[in-house]
Structure formats: C-alpha cells, structure tokens
Design a protein around this motif. Sequence first.
Motif, PDB file in Angstrom:
ATOM      1  N   VAL A  41      43.477  -9.679  31.872  1.00 24.10           N
ATOM      2  CA  VAL A  41      44.735 -10.575  31.631  1.00 24.10           C
ATOM      3  C   VAL A  41      45.733  -9.888  30.655  1.00 24.10           C
ATOM      4  CG1 VAL A  41      45.959 -12.776  30.483  1.00 24.10           C
ATOM      5  CG2 VAL A  41      43.677 -12.794  31.584  1.00 24.10           C
ATOM      6  N   TYR A  42      47.115  -9.698  30.969  1.00 24.05           N
ATOM      7  CA  TYR A  42      47.918  -9.132  30.121  1.00 24.05           C
ATOM      8  C   TYR A  42      49.049 -10.118  29.957  1.00 24.05           C
ATOM      9  CZ  TYR A  42      50.796  -8.427  34.459  1.00 24.05           C
ATOM     10  OH  TYR A  42      51.591  -8.838  35.304  1.00 24.05           O
ATOM     11  N   ASP A  43      50.147  -9.728  29.052  1.00 19.03           N
ATOM     12  CA  ASP A  43      51.038 -10.639  28.616  1.00 19.03           C
ATOM     13  C   ASP A  43      52.394 -10.224  29.265  1.00 19.03           C
ATOM     14  OD1 ASP A  43      53.016 -11.883  26.930  1.00 19.03           O
ATOM     15  OD2 ASP A  43      52.264 -11.666  25.058  1.00 19.03           O
ATOM     16  N   ILE A  44      53.059 -11.004  29.997  1.00 21.66           N
ATOM     17  CA  ILE A  44      54.471 -10.576  30.409  1.00 21.66           C
ATOM     18  C   ILE A  44      55.334 -10.282  29.602  1.00 21.66           C
ATOM     19  CG2 ILE A  44      54.049 -11.873  32.730  1.00 21.66           C
ATOM     20  CD1 ILE A  44      56.649 -13.495  31.613  1.00 21.66           C
ATOM     21  N   SER A  45      55.410 -10.731  28.403  1.00 23.24           N
ATOM     22  CA  SER A  45      56.123 -10.462  27.259  1.00 23.24           C
ATOM     23  C   SER A  45      55.945  -9.059  26.626  1.00 23.24           C
ATOM     24  CB  SER A  45      56.285 -11.514  26.383  1.00 23.24           C
ATOM     25  OG  SER A  45      55.335 -11.912  25.751  1.00 23.24           O
ATOM     26  N   SER A  46      54.511  -8.334  27.073  1.00 22.33           N
ATOM     27  CA  SER A  46      54.433  -7.280  26.191  1.00 22.33           C
ATOM     28  C   SER A  46      53.971  -6.077  27.289  1.00 22.33           C
ATOM     29  CB  SER A  46      53.136  -7.603  25.343  1.00 22.33           C
ATOM     30  OG  SER A  46      52.348  -6.642  25.177  1.00 22.33           O
ATOM     31  N   GLU A  47      54.834  -5.127  27.296  1.00 26.71           N
ATOM     32  CA  GLU A  47      54.717  -3.882  28.054  1.00 26.71           C
ATOM     33  C   GLU A  47      53.112  -3.292  27.776  1.00 26.71           C
ATOM     34  OE1 GLU A  47      56.401  -2.513  30.703  1.00 26.71           O
ATOM     35  OE2 GLU A  47      55.030  -0.769  30.638  1.00 26.71           O
ATOM     36  N   ARG A  48      52.951  -3.221  26.487  1.00 25.75           N
ATOM     37  CA  ARG A  48      51.826  -2.852  25.815  1.00 25.75           C
ATOM     38  C   ARG A  48      50.559  -3.218  26.545  1.00 25.75           C
ATOM     39  NH1 ARG A  48      49.220  -3.730  21.269  1.00 25.75           N
ATOM     40  NH2 ARG A  48      47.562  -1.763  20.478  1.00 25.75           N
ATOM     41  N   SER A  49      50.570  -4.704  26.514  1.00 31.58           N
ATOM     42  CA  SER A  49      49.346  -5.307  26.975  1.00 31.58           C
ATOM     43  C   SER A  49      49.095  -4.954  28.598  1.00 31.58           C
ATOM     44  CB  SER A  49      49.583  -6.902  26.957  1.00 31.58           C
ATOM     45  OG  SER A  49      50.365  -7.187  27.717  1.00 31.58           O
ATOM     46  N   TYR A  50      50.240  -4.660  29.362  1.00 30.69           N
ATOM     47  CA  TYR A  50      50.157  -4.486  30.650  1.00 30.69           C
ATOM     48  C   TYR A  50      49.576  -3.002  30.874  1.00 30.69           C
ATOM     49  CZ  TYR A  50      51.722  -3.023  35.132  1.00 30.69           C
ATOM     50  OH  TYR A  50      52.250  -2.441  36.573  1.00 30.69           O
ATOM     51  N   GLN A  51      50.251  -2.052  29.865  1.00 30.19           N
ATOM     52  CA  GLN A  51      49.481  -0.758  29.866  1.00 30.19           C
ATOM     53  C   GLN A  51      48.029  -0.560  29.701  1.00 30.19           C
ATOM     54  OE1 GLN A  51      51.198   1.779  31.308  1.00 30.19           O
ATOM     55  NE2 GLN A  51      53.324   1.030  30.932  1.00 30.19           N
ATOM     56  N   HIS A  52      47.632  -1.729  28.749  1.00 34.32           N
ATOM     57  CA  HIS A  52      46.122  -1.601  28.453  1.00 34.32           C
ATOM     58  C   HIS A  52      45.274  -1.848  29.530  1.00 34.32           C
ATOM     59  CE1 HIS A  52      45.353  -1.360  24.199  1.00 34.32           C
ATOM     60  NE2 HIS A  52      44.116  -1.356  24.741  1.00 34.32           N
ATOM     61  N   ILE A  53      45.709  -2.605  30.429  1.00 37.41           N
ATOM     62  CA  ILE A  53      45.025  -3.077  31.736  1.00 37.41           C
ATOM     63  C   ILE A  53      43.986  -1.888  32.494  1.00 37.41           C
ATOM     64  CG2 ILE A  53      44.842  -3.954  34.128  1.00 37.41           C
ATOM     65  CD1 ILE A  53      45.337  -6.264  32.001  1.00 37.41           C
ATOM     66  N   MET A  54      44.900  -0.623  32.355  1.00 35.66           N
ATOM     67  CA  MET A  54      43.996   0.395  33.238  1.00 35.66           C
ATOM     68  C   MET A  54      42.575   0.639  32.151  1.00 35.66           C
ATOM     69  SD  MET A  54      47.332   0.726  33.338  1.00 35.66           S
ATOM     70  CE  MET A  54      48.520   1.442  34.222  1.00 35.66           C
ATOM     71  N   LYS A  55      42.745   0.518  31.056  1.00 37.95           N
ATOM     72  CA  LYS A  55      41.382   0.639  30.029  1.00 37.95           C
ATOM     73  C   LYS A  55      40.702  -0.294  30.466  1.00 37.95           C
ATOM     74  CE  LYS A  55      39.429   1.407  25.713  1.00 37.95           C
ATOM     75  NZ  LYS A  55      38.066   1.165  26.283  1.00 37.95           N
ATOM     76  N   TRP A  56      41.134  -1.458  30.420  1.00 38.29           N
ATOM     77  CA  TRP A  56      40.083  -2.719  30.669  1.00 38.29           C
ATOM     78  C   TRP A  56      39.506  -2.428  32.120  1.00 38.29           C
ATOM     79  CZ3 TRP A  56      38.805  -5.286  26.786  1.00 38.29           C
ATOM     80  CH2 TRP A  56      39.852  -5.818  25.842  1.00 38.29           C
ATOM     81  N   VAL A  57      40.157  -2.088  33.053  1.00 34.74           N
ATOM     82  CA  VAL A  57      39.550  -1.872  34.351  1.00 34.74           C
ATOM     83  C   VAL A  57      38.399  -0.692  34.116  1.00 34.74           C
ATOM     84  CG1 VAL A  57      40.121  -1.270  36.784  1.00 34.74           C
ATOM     85  CG2 VAL A  57      41.598  -2.462  35.724  1.00 34.74           C
ATOM     86  N   SER A  58      38.852   0.346  33.441  1.00 36.31           N
ATOM     87  CA  SER A  58      37.512   1.369  33.539  1.00 36.31           C
ATOM     88  C   SER A  58      36.370   0.620  32.839  1.00 36.31           C
ATOM     89  CB  SER A  58      38.204   2.753  32.943  1.00 36.31           C
ATOM     90  OG  SER A  58      38.526   2.528  31.531  1.00 36.31           O
ATOM     91  N   ASP A  59      36.844   0.124  31.721  1.00 38.45           N
ATOM     92  CA  ASP A  59      35.650  -0.617  30.882  1.00 38.45           C
ATOM     93  C   ASP A  59      34.846  -1.739  32.000  1.00 38.45           C
ATOM     94  OD1 ASP A  59      36.150   0.692  28.550  1.00 38.45           O
ATOM     95  OD2 ASP A  59      36.649  -1.051  27.415  1.00 38.45           O
ATOM     96  N   VAL A  60      35.625  -2.214  32.693  1.00 43.41           N
ATOM     97  CA  VAL A  60      34.866  -3.235  33.547  1.00 43.41           C
ATOM     98  C   VAL A  60      33.985  -2.263  34.405  1.00 43.41           C
ATOM     99  CG1 VAL A  60      35.062  -4.819  35.435  1.00 43.41           C
ATOM    100  CG2 VAL A  60      36.455  -5.166  33.332  1.00 43.41           C
ATOM    101  N   ASP A  61      34.637  -1.497  35.174  1.00 46.10           N
ATOM    102  CA  ASP A  61      33.966  -0.471  36.113  1.00 46.10           C
ATOM    103  C   ASP A  61      32.513   0.124  35.522  1.00 46.10           C
ATOM    104  OD1 ASP A  61      35.662  -1.225  37.866  1.00 46.10           O
ATOM    105  OD2 ASP A  61      36.826   0.632  38.062  1.00 46.10           O
ATOM    106  N   GLU A  62      32.690   0.422  34.236  1.00 49.72           N
ATOM    107  CA  GLU A  62      31.411   0.944  33.617  1.00 49.72           C
ATOM    108  C   GLU A  62      30.459   0.227  33.190  1.00 49.72           C
ATOM    109  OE1 GLU A  62      32.969   3.760  30.595  1.00 49.72           O
ATOM    110  OE2 GLU A  62      30.800   4.223  29.981  1.00 49.72           O
ATOM    111  N   TYR A  63      30.924  -1.093  32.628  1.00 48.45           N
ATOM    112  CA  TYR A  63      29.909  -2.054  32.115  1.00 48.45           C
ATOM    113  C   TYR A  63      29.401  -3.045  33.004  1.00 48.45           C
ATOM    114  CZ  TYR A  63      30.700   1.028  28.118  1.00 48.45           C
ATOM    115  OH  TYR A  63      30.899   1.933  27.376  1.00 48.45           O
TER     116      TYR A  63
END
Length: 166
Positions: A41-63
């Motif tokens: 989940v990201y917040d459409i009013s926060s570009e930063r939260s959107y940029q963070h998704i890549m990090k979440w995806v790699s964590d999910v892939d790892e764990y």
Amino acid sequence: MKTIEVDGIKVRIQIWDTAGQERYQTITKQYYRRAQGIFLVYDISSERSYQHIMKWVSDVDEYAPEGVQKILIGNKADEEQKRQVGREQGQQLAKEYGMDFYETSACTNLNIKESFTRLTELVLQAHRKELDGLRTRASTELALAELEEEEGKPEGPANSSKACWC
Ligand SMILES: Nc1nc2c(ncn2[C@@H]2O[C@H](COP(=O)(O)OP(=O)(O)OP(=O)(O)O)[C@@H](O)[C@H]2O)c(=O)[nH]1
C-alpha cells in the motif's frame, strides 16, 4: 479475522496490518513468513510512499513464502486535491511487478471489498493450482509404482511354475 464470500464460498481471512516504519522492520518481516496474500500500500498523496513500494517488493520477495499473492494499492483516493501519484503510475508499477492494482479509500470505502475479495480469490486460485499439482504428481507416482510392481511380478502361471522350487 473477517469472513468474506468468494464464488459462493465463505472464506475466513486473518488480516495483519504491519507497521510501515523502519524501526519495526524486524517484527514486520516475521509476518511475511506466514502470509499467503499481501497488499502493498502507498498513499496517492505521497510520492515518497510510492517510491517506497520497490523496497517493500524486495522485502516480500526475500521473506515471504514463494507463491505469495500480491496486490498493489494506492490508498487515500478520496484526497484528489492532494494527489502526487497518478493512477497511471500505479498501474504501470503494478504491471511491472505483475500485480493487480486498485486505488482505494478507507474513508469512502472505495474498492475495499473489491480488493480484499480479489486477493482472497488469488490465494484460493494459487492453492487450487498447488493442490492440482500435488494430485497429478501423486497419481503419476502411484501409476509408476504400480508399473514397477507389475514389472517385478512373475508373468502368470507359466512363469510361476518356472519359479517353483519344488
Ligand atoms: N483521507 C484518507 N485518510 C486515510 C485513509 N486511510 C487512512 N487514512 C488516514 O491516514 C493516517 C494513517 O493511517 P494508518 O492506518 O495509521 O496508516 P498506516 O499505514 O497503518 O500507518 P503505520 O502503521 O504507521 O505505517 C490516519 O490519520 C488515517 O485516518 C484514506 O483512505 N483516506
């Protein structure tokens, strides 16, 4: 715990809302291991939260376990006037990762039921495939075992008399 209906079947789902903050990461990762479906989940009013998704995806892939189902969510869709992330950006990212995508709002209830139903559907489908795979493998192994047993057997009365020790 929540019960939702998918294809006429009542499914009880357990939902964990993990903390987004970095300092809780060690705990968050524990949840991944037991997850069958994950909303990123990201917040459409926060570009930063959107940029963070890549990090979440790699964590999910790892764990997370292999075959975990994922859906990308752009939340706070009711905050149109504060929007920093376009819907197409969300769609594009979801496409890159092969995920379904929804814009949701917890305030107006937009797409909440739909996204939960979809994720549950995906988890059920994945399990059906896994079960079908297991069934096919089991029946192939059974057929092979029967064949081996057949080959090992003497070939009828003629053979059995040849094998007779008396
Ligand atoms: N306008 C709007 N506000 C929302 C929506 N969803 C959550 N919020 C608000 O956003 C803030 C953060 O919500 P949380 O549910 O705590 O967000 P979170 O991602 O779980 O936060 P962490 O657990 O700290 O990572 C709260 O003030 C919510 O009321 C939404 O769809 N629209």
